[in-house]
Scaffold this active site. Structure first.
Site: not given
Ligand code: UD1
Ligand code: MG
Length: 457
Positions: A13, A17, A175, A369, A412
Site C-alpha cells: 500500500g 493518506r 480483525n 567559558a 584568556a
Molecule cells: C484490512 C483488512 C481488515 C482489517 C484491517 C486491519 C482485508 C480485506 N481487510 O483492511 O479486515 O480490519 O486490515 O488494519 O484484508 N496491501 C497490499 N496490497 C494490496 C492491498 C493492501 O500489500 O493490494 C497491504 C497494505 O500495504 C497494508 C495491508 O495490506 O499493509 C492492509 O491493507 P489496507 O488497505 O490497509 O486494508 P484495510 O482496509 O485496512
C-alpha cells in the site's frame, strides 16, 4: 511439535493518506517511529519468532523499502488488487514450504512478540484449527473488518466495514489483519477468493469462510491491548504510535535502572542506550546513536546524537553533543556547550559557552567559558589537538590546524594560530593601555552634552 514458520508482511500500500510529498512518495511503512521505519519495528518482532523466511510484499517503485528490508526477500505486487492479491504474489517464494504462514500487515508496527507467539501456537493448537487469527475488541470498531463468530468460539467469517450490514457494524470484535495459516492449504484456498465485494478487491478476509467449506476451522486469538494493534493511516495515527513507542522505550530504560525525572518529556531514539544508575532530567532529546556508560547525569534541555559518554560524566543543562563525539569518564560538560566530532578524555571540564569541533582533547583539560575551536576556514575542516592538563582560558580562539602540548596554558582572550609546546604559556592579545582620568573626563563631557540638550527651565 511446532511447525516451521514463514512470515509474509503485506506492505504494498502506498499510504496516500499520509500525504507524503514527491513523485515517488515515501511508502507508508517507511515513516519512522523513534527514528526507525515502521516496517523495521515489525521486522524486529518478526525475527524473534525464528521464521525460516520473511517475505515482504512491496509495491512497484519502492526501491527504498526493498533496500531497507534486506536481507529479507521482497516480491512486487504490480497491481494492488487487495490483501489476498498481495499474499498471492508471495506464493512463488513459498513453493515447497509446508509449514505455517504467518501473515502480517505492514502498518501494524507495535504488535508484541508474545502476542504473535500465541497466534502461531494457536494454529494447530486446540482442536487443530487451520487458521488462527488475531482479533481485538474495540469500543470504536469503525473501519475494521468485523469478526462474525459461530458456535464453539469458531470464527465463521469476516465482513469488511464497506460490506457490513447495520447489524454487523454493531460488532466490536475486529480483525487486526494478522493471521497464521496452514501452508499446505494456502495456495488452494487463495485461488478460490473472488472480488465480488464493495471494493472489487481480493480480500484475504474471505479465507475463513472458504476454509470452513472444507471443514477447516479458524480460531481467534485476542490481542492484549488496543495500542499494539493500532494501525497507521494518517500522520495523526503516526503521532499516536510515536507516543506509544516512546512510552515503551522509556519503560524499558527505567526497568533497566535509569532514572527519568519527568519521563514524558524525554524523547528517545530506538537505539538509545543509557547505563544503569544514570539520571536524565526533563526535556532531553536523544537522536540516533547515543550510548552512555553507568551513572551518567544528563541535565535538562540537552540535545544529544551520535555520542558515547563514559561513566560518571555530567552533561548539560542546555548542552548540544553532535555526532562522532566521545566523552570520557567523569567529564563535565556545562551549559551552552556544543561539541562535534571530538574525543574528550577523562575528567575534562568544558563548563560554559564553548564550541569544540574536530578536536582530540587529552585528560584533565580545562576549557573555559567562551573558548572555541576555529575549525573551518571556509573550505576545509581542520583538527585541533590538545594534550593533557592543558588550561585554555576564557574567550580563546584556537585556530586549527593547531597542536597544544601537555600542560600548556593559553591566556584568556588569545587568538592562537601557532602550535604551543608543552608547559608553555601562549598569550596573543594587545597589552592593556591605562589612561588616567579618562573615564571621569568622558562622563563630564556626557553631562555637559545632556545639559545643552535639556537646558534648566
Ligand atoms: C484490512 C483488512 C481488515 C482489517 C484491517 C486491519 C482485508 C480485506 N481487510 O483492511 O479486515 O480490519 O486490515 O488494519 O484484508 N496491501 C497490499 N496490497 C494490496 C492491498 C493492501 O500489500 O493490494 C497491504 C497494505 O500495504 C497494508 C495491508 O495490506 O499493509 C492492509 O491493507 P489496507 O488497505 O490497509 O486494508 P484495510 O482496509 O485496512
Ligand atoms: Mg489499513
Amino acid at each position: 511439535m511446532t511447525q516451521p514458520l514463514a512470515i509474509v508482511i503485506l506492505a504494498a500500500g502506498q499510504g496516500t493518506r499520509m500525504k507524503s510529498p514527491g513523485h515517488a512518495a515515501l511508502p507508508k511503512v517507511m515513516h519512522k517511529l523513534a527514528g526507525l521505519p515502521m516496517i523495521g519495528w515489525l521486522l524486529k518482532t518478526a525475527q524473534t519468532l525464528n521464521p525460516e523466511k520473511i517475505i515482504v510484499v512491496v509495491g512497484p517503485d519502492m526501491k527504498e523499502l526493498e533496500h531497507f528490508v534486506r536481507p529479507h526477500e521482497t516480491v512486487i505486487q504490480e497491481v494492488r488488487d487487495g490483501t489476498a492479491g498481495a499474499l498471492r504474489t508471495a506464493l512463488p517464494k513459498l513453493k515447497g514450504f509446508t509449514g505455517d504462514v504467518l501473515v502480517l500487515v505492514g502498518d501494524m508496527p507495535l504488535v508484541r512478540k508474545e502476542t504473535l507467539e500465541q497466534l502461531v501456537k494457536a494454529r494447530g493448537g486446540r482442536s487443530n484449527p487451520a487458521i488462527s487469527l488475531l482479533g481485538c475488541a474495540l469500543d470504536d470498531p469503525y473501519g475494521y473488518g468485523r469478526l462474525i463468530m459461530g458456535a464453539d468460539d469458531i470464527l465463521e467469517r469476516i465482513v469488511e466495514e464497506k460490506d457490513a450490514s447495520p447489524k454487523e457494524k454493531q460488532v466490536k470484535l475486529i480483525n487486526t489483519g494478522a493471521c497464521c495459516i496452514d501452508g499446505t492449504r494456502l495456495e488452494n484456498w487463495l485461488s478460490q477468493i473472488g472480488n465480488d465485494n464493495a471494493q472489487g478487491e481480493f480480500y484475504l478476509t474471505d479465507l475463513p469462510e472458504i476454509a470452513a467449506r472444507e471443514s477447516a476451522m479458524t480460531r481467534v486469538v485476542m490481542a492484549g491491548d488496543a495500542s499494539e494493534i493500532q494501525g497507521c493511516n494518517t500522520r495523526l495515527d503516526l503521532a499516536t504510535l510515536e507516543s506509544a513507542v516512546q512510552e515503551r522505550l522509556r519503560t524499558e530504560l527505567m526497568i533497566a535502572g535509569v532514572n527519568l525525572l519527568h519521563p514524558e518529556s524525554v524523547y528517545l531514539h530506538h537505539d538509545t542506550q543509557i547505563g544503569a544508575g544514570s539520571l536524565v532530567e526533563p526535556h532531553v532529546f536523544f537522536g540516533a546513536g547515543v550510548k552512555t556508560a553507568e551513572n551518567v547525569h544528563i541535565k535538562a534541555f540537552s540535545y544529544l546524537e551520535g555520542v558515547t559518554i563514559g561513566k560518571n560524566a555530567a552533561v548539560g543543562p542546555f548542552a548540544r553533543l553532535r555526532p562522532e563525539t566521545e566523552i570520557g569518564e567523569e567529564v563535565r560538560i556545562g551549559n551552552f556547550v556544543e561539541i562535534k566530532k571530538s574525543k574528550i578524555a577523562a575528567r575534562c571540564k568544558i563548563g560554559h559557552l564553548a564550541y569544540v569541533g574536530d578536536t582530540v582533547m587529552g585528560e584533565d583539560v580545562n576549557f573555559s567559558a567562551g573558548a572555541i575551536t576555529v575549525n573551518y576556514d571556509g573550505f576545509q575542516k581542520h583538527k585541533t589537538l590538545i594534550g593533557k592538563n592543558v588550561m585554555v582560558g576564557s574567550n580563546v580562539n584556537l585556530v586549527a590546524p593547531l597542536k597544544i602540548d601537555d600542560g600548556a596554558f593559553i591566556a584568556a582572550g588569545s587568538t592562537i594560530t601557532e602550535d604551543v609546546p608543552a608547559d608553555a604559556l601562549s598569550i596573543a592579545r594587545d597589552a592593556a593601555q591605562i589612561r588616567e582620568g579618562w573615564a571621569a573626563r568622558y562622563r563630564k563631557m556626557q553631562n555637559a552634552a545632556k545639559k545643552k540638550k535639556n537646558p534648566p527651565k
